[in-house]
Design a protein around this motif. Structure first.
Motif, PDB file in Angstrom:
ATOM      1  N   ASP A 174      56.230  38.232   1.388  1.00  0.00           N
ATOM      2  CA  ASP A 174      54.386  37.712   2.081  1.00  0.00           C
ATOM      3  C   ASP A 174      54.305  39.745   1.968  1.00  0.00           C
ATOM      4  N   MET A 175      55.040  39.706   3.527  1.00  0.00           N
ATOM      5  CA  MET A 175      54.742  41.102   3.338  1.00  0.00           C
ATOM      6  C   MET A 175      54.649  42.616   2.863  1.00  0.00           C
ATOM      7  N   GLY A 224      55.715  37.409  17.305  1.00  0.00           N
ATOM      8  CA  GLY A 224      54.273  37.647  16.025  1.00  0.00           C
ATOM      9  C   GLY A 224      54.996  37.522  15.153  1.00  0.00           C
ATOM     10  N   ALA A 225      53.363  37.839  13.982  1.00  0.00           N
ATOM     11  CA  ALA A 225      53.687  37.633  12.304  1.00  0.00           C
ATOM     12  C   ALA A 225      52.361  37.519  11.567  1.00  0.00           C
ATOM     13  N   GLU A 226      52.339  37.708  10.536  1.00  0.00           N
ATOM     14  CA  GLU A 226      51.869  38.112   9.502  1.00  0.00           C
ATOM     15  C   GLU A 226      51.161  37.283   8.757  1.00  0.00           C
ATOM     16  N   VAL A 227      49.791  36.150   8.647  1.00  0.00           N
ATOM     17  CA  VAL A 227      49.581  35.309   8.867  1.00  0.00           C
ATOM     18  C   VAL A 227      48.557  35.084   7.954  1.00  0.00           C
ATOM     19  N   ILE A 275      46.878  39.342   7.814  1.00  0.00           N
ATOM     20  CA  ILE A 275      46.727  39.673   9.389  1.00  0.00           C
ATOM     21  C   ILE A 275      47.973  39.272   9.552  1.00  0.00           C
ATOM     22  N   GLU A 276      48.064  40.667  10.645  1.00  0.00           N
ATOM     23  CA  GLU A 276      49.418  40.713  11.552  1.00  0.00           C
ATOM     24  C   GLU A 276      48.219  39.873  12.785  1.00  0.00           C
TER      25      GLU A 276
END
Ligand SMILES: [Zn+2]
Length: 577
Positions: free
Chosen positions: A429-430, A511-514, A529-530
């Protein structure tokens, strides 16, 4: 009943402790670094007889003179020799749920010489006995026998033989502390520890079966491929298979023997039983699309992989390395497709890192689901995986400075399968399909020595720094993220453009990019967004094609593609002004 058994065993243990002081016995001091075994099967008697050599290395900090060698409690030790001479040993039952019988036959061996730390000793061994169907360890924690037998299916029998190794049936020696099914994670901890200790071990066993018959001989399989060899000496038939690995990794040495029908389209082998023809054609039909999908993403499958059938259609599936045991009685084309994809990924991308090897295979199953049923079907599939590691991650998250199980080195199946599947999905996804495909295409097991090797491949392909992501998800285990929408403000620009300012908060230590979705009158829009650990992140989103007054109704964070602790705080409703 359990109390009686453990008291009885306790008694025997006490007798033995007169010979070997209990305090001196460190059961996990030695690692078995090499197995070289000859195993003879007599299915009519459900018997197994084994002899061979094992190499023991002292991995403890102290010199050791005593070693505890363990095999299934339905087997007995016959001989133990060092340097061609018989050595003194005491045989005793040892209660442990690491074996399907709920106990082990333990030989407490006094070695002729003390073995210094890091030194090794070669031991010649002989043992024999029977391996019948046995669900004791499940039945005694209350699992109904009928159900337990579908999980605990290991047995040697004239019509169907299938026996898994350590963690199921100790058909080869192990050296472990007692494991208890009824005590939370004790069994899994002992098994994971054993696997981690043996990951670099060399394993070789030649399994044979001979009989006097003119009938078609059964097929004996161990590692995939048609490695079953049949020799005929007048009327007697000798069937053999070799089980060998230069490094065990996560493999559980397993053998199976039955009147299998066999077909192959190398590198893929299918072993099925009579009466399951419809299921077999389901697999045959699913092979080509699965092959095409896997080649496109992971490269050409090369190493042999196999799927072998069960006599009991309710048997729980089992996978070890490139052998999958799954019933072909049902004609489930979806399952056949994902099973094939999984095995073919193993064939295309060999790796000694469990999170890469199994993680990629489960990730591929999710992508295959997406190809057939859309992103939601894939996320539902991943959702089933989330349940597997959620509880242990909650525990990790609850204790400050808790060092959980870093994905890069774990031997816990729920992590290297389920959590790893998510990590690959998030990476996709990233960075997008093209960059991830490119990185996977460059992956070589023999070059994967540095823990940061995978990170560097993906960073090079994506031209993006992913250090923080790998740190949070792969090199460390600090639990999972927990997202919520802190605030959302719809407003209008001077030119009449409708904007929503969204602030997301991550309450977790990872943390994650969601992704988040804004629902408004007449449509919705999804952005990513991260949000780093214990932080907030704010962004402005312009609603498409709107220039008038638009009612924004809801913000939803995380579509399920990021595993998080709490999914109940992900929806933010905006009440009408
Ligand atoms: Zn697998």
């Amino acid at each position: 009943m359990k109390l009686v058994i453990s008291r009885l065993l306790g008694c025997l243990g006490l007798l033995c402790s007169l010979i070997v002081p209990a305090s001196a016995l460190n059961r996990e001091a030695f690692t078995i670094t090499k197995y070289d075994l000859e195993v003879r099967l007599e299915p009519e008697q459900q018997r197994l007889g084994a002899r061979g050599k094992i190499t023991l290395r002292n991995d403890s900090g102290q010199p050791q003179k005593v070693v505890a060698l363990q095999i299934s409690s339905s087997l007995s030790w016959r001989s133990i020799r060092v340097d061609g001479k018989s050595v003194q040993f005491v045989s005793q039952p040892y209660t442990s749920d690491i074996d399907h019988t709920g106990a082990l036959s333990e030989a407490i061996v006094t070695l002729p010489l003390e073995i210094k730390p890091k030194d090794s000793v070669e031991v010649e061994i002989g043992y024999e006995g029977v391996i019948p169907l046995d669900a004791t360890r499940l039945v005694r924690i209350g699992v109904p026998e009928g159900i337990a037998k579908h999980t605990s299916w290991d047995q040697i029998s004239p019509w169907f033989t299938a026996v898994r190794g350590a963690g199921y049936v100790a058909w080869y020696p192990i050296t472990t502390e007692s494991a208890d099914f009824s005590e939370g994670n004790s069994l899994f901890e002992v098994v994971d520890r054993w696997k981690a200790r043996e990951a670099a071990s060399e394993f070789k066993a030649r399994v044979t079966m001979s009989r006097e018959s003119n009938e078609e001989p059964p097929l004996l399989i161990c590692s995939p491929g048609r490695d079953s060899i049949i020799e005929q000496i007048s009327r007697a038939q000798l069937v053999s298979a070799s089980c060998s690995w230069t490094r065990l990794g996560t493999v559980t040495p397993t053998f199976a023997m039955a009147n299998y029908q066999y077909q192959s389209k190398p590198p893929f082998y299918l072993f099925s039983l009579t009466g399951h023809e419809a299921g077999v054609s389901t697999y045959s039909n699913a092979l080509e699309p699965a092959m095409k999908f896997v080649s496109g993403w992971f490269g050409q499958p090369r190493a042999p992989v196999a799927i072998a059938d069960f006599a009991d259609p309710n048997s729980a599936p089992f996978e070890s390395g490139t052998l999958l045991m799954a019933s072909m009685a049902a004609e489930d084309s979806k399952l056949a497709g994902t099973n094939l994809v999984h095995e073919l990924v193993h064939s295309a991308v060999p790796s000694l890192r469990p999170w890469v090897y199994e993680g990629l295979a489960h990730f591929a199953e999710a992508m295959y689901r997406q190809q057939q049923g859309g992103r939601e079907a894939a996320l539902d599939f991943l959702g089933l995986h989330r349940a597997a590691f959620l509880d242990s991650e909650k525990e990790v998250a609850a204790v400050q400075n808790n060092v959980g199980q870093p994905l890069v080195s774990t031997f816990d199946e729920t992590y290297y399968r389920s959590k790893a599947a998510y990590v690959w999905w998030m990476l996709r996804d990233m960075v997008g399909d093209d960059a991830l495909k490119q990185a996977i295409g460059k992956y070589r097991a023999e070059d994967d020595k540095d823990p940061k090797y995978v990170e560097r491949l993906i960073e090079a392909a994506a031209k993006r720094d992913l250090g923080w992501f790998f740190d949070d998800w792969v090199y460390q285990d600090r639990g999972l993220p927990d997202f919520r929408v802190q605030s959302a403000h719809p407003w209008k620009t001077e030119k009449g453009m409708q904007i929503v300012t969204v602030t997301l908060e991550n309450l977790g230590s990872v943390g994650a990019e969601v992704p988040f979705t804004i629902l408004f009158e007449g449509g919705e829009i999804t952005k990513r967004i991260e949000v780093r650990a214990r932080s907030t992140a704010t962004t402005r989103v312009e609603l498409p094609g709107t220039s008038g007054e638009v009612k924004v109704s809801e913000i939803r964070v995380n579509d399920g593609s990021v595993p998080e602790i709490d999914l109940t705080n992900n929806v933010f409703r905006i009440s009408a002004p």
